[in-house]
Design a protein around this motif. Sequence first.
Motif, PDB file in Angstrom:
ATOM      1  N   GLY A 173      -6.003 -16.625  -8.940  1.00 48.46           N
ATOM      2  CA  GLY A 173      -7.075 -16.482  -8.138  1.00 48.46           C
ATOM      3  C   GLY A 173      -6.737 -15.964  -6.828  1.00 48.46           C
ATOM      4  N   GLN A 174      -6.207 -16.789  -6.136  1.00 46.80           N
ATOM      5  CA  GLN A 174      -5.787 -16.379  -4.622  1.00 46.80           C
ATOM      6  C   GLN A 174      -5.652 -15.191  -4.388  1.00 46.80           C
ATOM      7  N   LEU A 175      -4.382 -14.604  -5.593  1.00 44.86           N
ATOM      8  CA  LEU A 175      -4.234 -13.357  -5.331  1.00 44.86           C
ATOM      9  C   LEU A 175      -5.746 -11.877  -5.443  1.00 44.86           C
ATOM     10  N   ILE A 219       3.964  -7.027 -10.092  1.00 46.42           N
ATOM     11  CA  ILE A 219       4.997  -7.698  -9.612  1.00 46.42           C
ATOM     12  C   ILE A 219       4.775  -8.919  -9.925  1.00 46.42           C
ATOM     13  N   ALA A 220       3.874  -8.735  -8.419  1.00 42.90           N
ATOM     14  CA  ALA A 220       3.558  -9.977  -7.684  1.00 42.90           C
ATOM     15  C   ALA A 220       2.621 -11.249  -9.098  1.00 42.90           C
ATOM     16  N   VAL A 221       2.130 -10.384  -9.558  1.00 48.73           N
ATOM     17  CA  VAL A 221       1.362 -10.444 -10.549  1.00 48.73           C
ATOM     18  C   VAL A 221       1.721 -12.241 -11.858  1.00 48.73           C
ATOM     19  N   SER A 241       1.997 -10.648   0.490  1.00 47.42           N
ATOM     20  CA  SER A 241       0.594  -9.953  -0.303  1.00 47.42           C
ATOM     21  C   SER A 241      -0.642  -9.595   1.102  1.00 47.42           C
ATOM     22  N   ASN A 242      -0.235  -9.991   2.207  1.00 49.77           N
ATOM     23  CA  ASN A 242      -1.727  -9.516   3.182  1.00 49.77           C
ATOM     24  C   ASN A 242      -0.575 -10.047   4.846  1.00 49.77           C
ATOM     25  N   GLY A 251      -1.421  -6.580  -1.561  1.00 48.83           N
ATOM     26  CA  GLY A 251      -2.542  -6.585  -1.771  1.00 48.83           C
ATOM     27  C   GLY A 251      -3.805  -6.297  -1.630  1.00 48.83           C
ATOM     28  N   ALA A 252      -3.391  -6.314   0.308  1.00 49.84           N
ATOM     29  CA  ALA A 252      -4.643  -5.637   1.236  1.00 49.84           C
ATOM     30  C   ALA A 252      -4.979  -4.037   1.018  1.00 49.84           C
TER      31      ALA A 252
END
Length: 309
Positions: A173-175, A219-221, A241-242, A251-252
Amino acid sequence: MAGIVENTLSQSKLPKFFNELENFSVNDSLKPDPYGLRLAWFQRDESSLLLDKIKEYNFQGEIAERIRPYIPTDYPLEITSNVYFVLTGWEWGDAMVRKITKTDDYYRVMEQGEPIIIVNLSIITNLYGDDIDTLLNDNISQTITHELFHLVFANYQSVSSSWKNNSDTTKIGQLVEIVQNEGIAHYISHNQKQNLIKNYNTSNELKEHEVEAFKQLDIAVKQLLNPELSNQEKDNILMKSNSGRYWDKFGAIAGKFMVYHIEKEYGEQAIQKSLSKGAYYFLELYNKVQSENSELPILPEELKERIKY
């Protein structure tokens, strides 16, 4: 699986700022410089000239107009924020929003306090050249636009019943919130909207960056859902991610491209609506656009499963 997890220097391991200041030597280039004191010293003349120009500049009107189309109409765009121009700080922190309180004549970053914008002039002048007028109009103004969006959106989230009742505080959720929040902020600042409108269809380089950002997002997920990774490792993924170099902020960057495609298909009002309805609605909009254009990168399957149709 490519590794996103990296060890980072935790705040508890940082030397105290005043100790670093007392022991600072501009000629000691081998000594770690976590607060950027050496950079501040070398950029002091350019930073001083830029600050003099900033004092004469009226940012209010043009910056508010850049973010106004994206703020929900049920929320008044009437926020006052102090902007602090500093010379030292984190190496990737050219600008940021933080909350501060004043204690014993010192300003301290806290969880609760006055929301402010911090801009590091040493980093700005080092990264973007020494043309003061260009720095003022193309960098400082655009940087404050980016950060003001974050500040306004955070304030909106704090009073929105929808965000209070439906916020997903898990790592995933944060991602997803980073993708939406940072994606919009990146899109509306530093002429990125104009750049994508003008060049996306003809630029292979932009599309390559887009594909790579979505690859790293996938990959991050998977890593955030991996029970074998520690909370600290997952926090490092979220930070990466940012933060860091521009195109490395997957992410950004993925979010920025999503905003472009959503706005192109549905208009600014769709992005505005996503701020009211939440980050998963933002993903839902992109997923609909992508389902009608197979050339666009696909969302990670794990995120598709979380979209509420």
